[in-house]
Scaffold this motif. Structure first.
Motif, PDB file in Angstrom:
ATOM      1  N   ALA A 322     -23.171   2.937  55.991  1.00 55.38           N
ATOM      2  CA  ALA A 322     -23.888   2.510  54.783  1.00 55.38           C
ATOM      3  C   ALA A 322     -23.240   3.088  53.534  1.00 55.38           C
ATOM      4  O   ALA A 322     -23.037   2.382  52.524  1.00 55.38           O
ATOM      5  N   ASP A 323     -22.934   4.391  53.556  1.00 53.73           N
ATOM      6  CA  ASP A 323     -22.281   5.008  52.405  1.00 53.73           C
ATOM      7  C   ASP A 323     -20.941   4.333  52.128  1.00 53.73           C
ATOM      8  O   ASP A 323     -20.581   4.070  50.965  1.00 53.73           O
ATOM      9  N   ARG A 324     -20.177   4.046  53.152  1.00 50.40           N
ATOM     10  CA  ARG A 324     -18.853   3.458  52.951  1.00 50.40           C
ATOM     11  C   ARG A 324     -18.973   2.064  52.361  1.00 50.40           C
ATOM     12  O   ARG A 324     -18.221   1.691  51.446  1.00 50.40           O
ATOM     13  N   ARG A 325     -19.934   1.268  52.839  1.00 57.60           N
ATOM     14  CA  ARG A 325     -20.093  -0.062  52.299  1.00 57.60           C
ATOM     15  C   ARG A 325     -20.532  -0.019  50.823  1.00 57.60           C
ATOM     16  O   ARG A 325     -20.067  -0.809  50.012  1.00 57.60           O
ATOM     17  N   LEU A 326     -21.427   0.962  50.451  1.00 59.40           N
ATOM     18  CA  LEU A 326     -21.872   1.087  49.049  1.00 59.40           C
ATOM     19  C   LEU A 326     -20.720   1.510  48.166  1.00 59.40           C
ATOM     20  O   LEU A 326     -20.530   0.994  47.045  1.00 59.40           O
ATOM     21  N   THR A 327     -19.969   2.446  48.642  1.00 58.15           N
ATOM     22  CA  THR A 327     -18.815   2.947  47.852  1.00 58.15           C
ATOM     23  C   THR A 327     -17.813   1.810  47.646  1.00 58.15           C
ATOM     24  O   THR A 327     -17.285   1.629  46.523  1.00 58.15           O
ATOM     25  N   GLU A 328     -17.511   1.052  48.688  1.00 57.50           N
ATOM     26  CA  GLU A 328     -16.541  -0.043  48.570  1.00 57.50           C
ATOM     27  C   GLU A 328     -17.044  -1.079  47.575  1.00 57.50           C
ATOM     28  O   GLU A 328     -16.276  -1.584  46.743  1.00 57.50           O
ATOM     29  N   ALA A 329     -18.326  -1.403  47.598  1.00 56.73           N
ATOM     30  CA  ALA A 329     -18.859  -2.409  46.671  1.00 56.73           C
ATOM     31  C   ALA A 329     -18.792  -1.905  45.231  1.00 56.73           C
ATOM     32  O   ALA A 329     -18.438  -2.665  44.308  1.00 56.73           O
ATOM     33  N   THR A 330     -19.097  -0.616  45.030  1.00 58.69           N
ATOM     34  CA  THR A 330     -19.057  -0.045  43.671  1.00 58.69           C
ATOM     35  C   THR A 330     -17.626  -0.063  43.151  1.00 58.69           C
ATOM     36  O   THR A 330     -17.360  -0.419  41.993  1.00 58.69           O
ATOM     37  N   GLU A 331     -16.698   0.344  44.002  1.00 56.83           N
ATOM     38  CA  GLU A 331     -15.297   0.401  43.572  1.00 56.83           C
ATOM     39  C   GLU A 331     -14.789  -1.009  43.247  1.00 56.83           C
ATOM     40  O   GLU A 331     -14.084  -1.214  42.251  1.00 56.83           O
ATOM     41  N   LYS A 332     -15.101  -1.983  44.018  1.00 56.41           N
ATOM     42  CA  LYS A 332     -14.600  -3.331  43.800  1.00 56.41           C
ATOM     43  C   LYS A 332     -15.220  -3.928  42.533  1.00 56.41           C
ATOM     44  O   LYS A 332     -14.556  -4.652  41.778  1.00 56.41           O
TER      45      LYS A 332
END
Length: 889
Positions: A322-332
């Protein structure tokens, strides 16, 4: 079929004389055939008639038939002649003779002539019956002897009585003798049949010799035996097959009982091996109890219940995910915002880009004016289309920035989708945990094209954000997923155990079924074995009776095969017996019959067959080294001469005192009759043989009389026979007025008939001049020069006699009769012209003709008698000595 029966009797005698010995059953079968010969002879090989009859006879009498030589009447051998000449025949009622008729046969030559149907054949059949005891033609017609031989008007027949004279001159009554007398007859029918064989298929020519020697009835008798009796024998029993089938089943039952213990042991071993596959080894029964059944559940049912439990689905989301998916969405989203900002700083350039692009699209291939003011392009300061292309080239960096912005948007959307999937899973997990207690809540507003996840990061009740709550749920989900994976592993293991137990259960059921089948099979077999003899008592008795029948029929079949082989061997050996030593004598007779043929066309060698498989072969003087099949190279007339030569050679070989020619001369074509007549009646070869000739040709009878030597004419009896005049009995004329010309001439002189004497003398001179001419030809002095008055005319008799006298006087020609021939011809030619008028032209009715001088007529007749007494063309033929047959003959 008495001749065939006599031939079979000789076969039986031959059978008993074999040096190696013959099986007793073969002798018994031969004796049965002989004892029932007439019945057997009436059957044929069609539809196994003969085999069926013989099978019945053998079943009835074979075992009781004797093996000793049966009582067969012994006939004298052909060479042991008890008589030298026939004396008298009394015949009638018999065939065409309604009344008794006596025939004087005491002369050496008896000639009988008459038209067809007058009774000549009946006369010869009477001789045949008296000499042989039967008439072959009677058997061939299948009418029976009594019916065939009886005179149809008297409805009976009396056996002909025949007497003869022995070497002492005493009269003896002749008794029939098949062995000695069968070769005394030369029949027209045999010669006809012999000549017709040339046109038949080679396979049919095996009866050649049998036909010629009158043994065709025996040949037919042998040929009508079936090749095998199997079709009429019981060699396979229905009852035995039924009993064998029943006993085969019984044998299997006995084997089943014998193998019961072995089968049970094998089943026990299979049970133990099956139980050993389930550790620990509980034994077969304990294994079945452990596995369980529907009625007594066991481990198998327990495993099925555990496997059937529903397991929770895997969430597949952890806090880290979950953390990785949130971080990836924020970065993109951050990267996308940066690209958007760069593009907003270049807004004017974007406008110019759109303008230049629009102008480029307005241009057509043939555009000649400005798209804005319609000014001709040739008049504007700068081509707007060229300017648009240059402007677009200067804005390339802007295009690349737009491409980067679009790529950032795509990656941001992908990251948004991945985050949304995680959020959805965790929200469903929370709802699943709460179950029916889950509160109703609005669905999460998610827009992929906007950073929707910022709402998850805002504080909620209790100060925690929604995302933190989701992460807490992710921790719980991760723990449950771990439990679910452990349960799945346990379930897979239980499935494997269940499948193994299910296989063992099925195999155990199969084992139990085989044990039940074995028990049933053993019980059934034990019952059938116990009841077999009682249930099949009748079948056993019938099979035993058939076994005895089959043993007898097999014995009959073996005996028949050996008997038939020996019978055919005997028949096939007959040609060698009949033809032994006849090659040379038959060839000499054949060449004499064909004395008018060219020398190269006469035979140099004759090879008569010694078996039915061989052919008559000949070699001609023109090419003596080459052999030919006689039936292929000889004409029908020559074949008939060959058949007659063989028959006469056989009669000569056995020293026959008599030869009867039953219309045989009429079987020979006219071309060869002179040679046959001269051979039989002129030569000394048959001077001591009594000859009886029947013929319908008056001319042939006349020629015989005229060409006989004067000394032989006194030993001649002539009978003329004519059809009946209404009393159904033939009219017989003894010594009718067909005689030699010189005998008639002498009788005319004695009767004071000079004209008749000269008329007969002319005919005698024609005959004698021809004889002298042939005599000169035989001594290479026969070339005459004769003048004739017109084409086709006969030469004058005086002219012919003058030429013959001239050739007879030729120097260098020597012969014992030469002087007498010259003297006779000279005497005749010296007769007065009045006599030669008659000798040249014959006598005709004329008025006031002067008388003949009796002395001159006597001189003519006497001179002709002197000339007739000479042998000349009737030169004595030396008796040929039979030579040993050539190799392979």
């Amino acid at each position: 079929m008495s001749s065939a029966k006599r031939d079979f009797e000789q076969f039986v005698q031959w059978l008993h004389g074999q040096p190696r010995g013959i099986a007793d059953d073969v002798k018994r079968l031969a004796h049965l055939v002989l004892a029932n010969f007439d019945g057997v002879a009436r059957t044929s090989n069609r539809q196994s008639q003969r085999a069926g009859l013989l099978a019945e006879l053998c079943r009835r009498d074979l075992a009781g038939s004797l093996t000793d030589m049966p009582d067969i009447a012994a006939n004298a051998a052909a060479q042991d002649w008890a008589w030298t000449r026939l004396n008298r025949l009394r015949v009638g009622p018999f065939r065409g003779f309604r009344q008794a008729e006596d025939f004087d046969l005491s002369r050496r030559i008896t000639l009988m002539y008459g038209p067809n149907g007058s009774g000549k054949s009946s006369f010869c059949e009477a001789l045949e019956y008296a000499l042989l005891g039967s008439v072959d033609e009677a058997e061939a017609t299948r009418l029976g002897a009594d019916a065939y031989l009886a005179n149809v008007h008297e409805r009976r027949f009396v056996a002909p009585a025949l007497s003869a004279r022995d070497a002492r001159g005493e009269v003896v009554n002749l008794r029939p003798n098949q062995d000695a007398h069968r070769f005394l007859f030369v029949e027209k029918n045999r010669i006809d049949s012999f000549s017709r064989l040339a046109s038949r298929a080679p396979a049919e020519r095996s009866a050649l010799i049998a036909t010629l020697f009158g043994m065709d009835q025996f040949n037919d008798f042998v040929g009508n035996f079936n090749d095998s009796m199997d079709a009429k024998l019981k060699l396979m029993s229905v009852k035995q097959r039924q009993l064998a089938t029943a006993r085969a089943g019984l044998t299997q039952d006995q084997q089943t009982l014998e193998r019961e213990r072995e089968a049970i042991t094998a089943l026990n071993l299979e049970d133990a091996a099956l139980a050993a596959e389930l550790p620990p080894d509980l034994g077969f029964d304990a294994m079945q109890a452990y596995i369980g059944t529907e009625q007594a559940p066991g481990r198998l049912q327990e495993l099925s219940a555990l496997i059937d439990r529903v397991q929770p689905a895997l969430v597949g989301v952890s806090r880290a995910v979950a953390d990785r998916r949130l971080t990836e969405a924020t970065e993109k989203q951050t990267e996308l915002d940066a690209r958007e900002g760069q593009l907003r700083g270049k807004g004017d350039e974007i406008s110019f880009q759109e303008l230049y692009t629009a102008v480029s699209k307005l241009r057509k291939v043939d555009s000649a004016t400005c798209p804005a003011c319609d000014t001709p392009l040739a008049q504007v300061a700068r081509d707007p289309f060229v300017k648009a292309v240059d402007g677009l080239a200067q804005l390339r960096e802007l295009a690349e920035l737009q491409t980067a912005r679009n790529a950032a948007r795509t990656t941001r959307d992908t990251a948004s989708e991945a985050l949304r999937a995680v959020v959805d899973r965790l929200r469903r997990f929370e709802d699943e945990e709460l179950g029916d207690a889950a509160p109703a809540r609005a669905p999460l507003q998610i827009e992929i094209a906007s950073p929707w996840w910022t709402a998850l990061q805002e504080p909620a009740d209790g100060g925690a954000t929604q995302f933190e709550k989701l992460c807490t749920a992710a921790d719980r989900a991760e723990l449950r997923d771990a439990e679910t994976r452990t349960a799945a592993d346990e379930r897979a293991q239980r499935i494997r155990e269940r499948d193994k137990l299910q296989g063992l259960k099925e195999r155990a059921v199969a084992q139990a079924s085989r044990r039940q089948q074995l028990t049933l099979l053993v019980d059934t077999a034990r019952a059938r074995v116990a009841a077999f003899d009682g249930q099949n008592a009748a079948l056993i008795e019938e099979a035993e009776a058939e076994r005895i029948e089959i043993e007898l029929d097999m014995r009959i079949g073996v005996a028949y095969d050996a008997f038939l082989r020996l019978l055919r061997q005997y028949r096939d050996g007959l040609p060698a017996q009949l033809m032994a030593g006849l090659n040379e004598s038959a060839m000499a007779l054949y060449n004499d019959f064909n004395r008018q043929d060219r020398n190269e066309d006469k035979l140099a060698a004759l090879f008569l067959p010694t078996s039915n498989a061989m052919r008559i072969q000949v070699a001609f003087r023109g090419s003596p080294e080459r052999r030919h099949d006689a039936l292929q190279v000889l004409s029908e007339g020559h074949i008939r001469c060959l058949g007659l030569a063989v028959l006469m050679a056989k009669a000569t070989a056995i020293g026959a005192p008599l030869i009867v020619f039953d219309d045989a001369i009429n079987a020979i074509d006219t071309e060869h009759r002179q040679g046959i007549r001269e051979t039989i009646f002129d030569a000394q070869r048959f001077a001591d043989t009594q000859l009886i000739v029947t013929c319908h040709s008056q001319e042939f009878i006349k020629d015989i009389q005229n060409h006989l030597l004067p000394a032989h004419r006194n030993d001649l009896q002539v009978y003329g026979i004519r059809p009946h005049g209404g009393d159904y009995h033939p009219v017989i004329h003894a010594d009718p007025q067909i005689r030699s010309y010189l005998v008639e001439a002498r009788a005319a002189i004695n009767g004071m008939n000079d004209r008749g004497a000269l008329a007969a003398s002319r005919q005698a001179l024609e005959m004698l001049s021809g004889r002298v001419w042939k005599w000169l030809i035989n001594h290479d002095h026969g070339n005459l020069s004769i003048s004739m008055r017109r084409p086709g005319a006969e030469p004058e008799l005086r002219n012919l006699c003058e030429q013959l006298l001239s050739k007879a006087r030729a120097a260098g020609f020597a012969h014992q009769d030469k002087a007498e021939v010259i003297e006779c011809l000279r005497t005749l030619l010296a007769a007065n012209a009045h006599v030669w008028t008659y000798l040249n032209k014959g006598t005709h009715e004329e008025e006031d003709r002067e008388d003949f001088e009796p002395g001159v007529v006597e001189l003519v007749v006497g001179t002709l008698e002197r000339l007739d007494a000479l042998v000349l063309g009737r030169a004595v033929a030396p008796q040929p000595v039979p030579a040993a047959p050539a190799a392979g003959a």
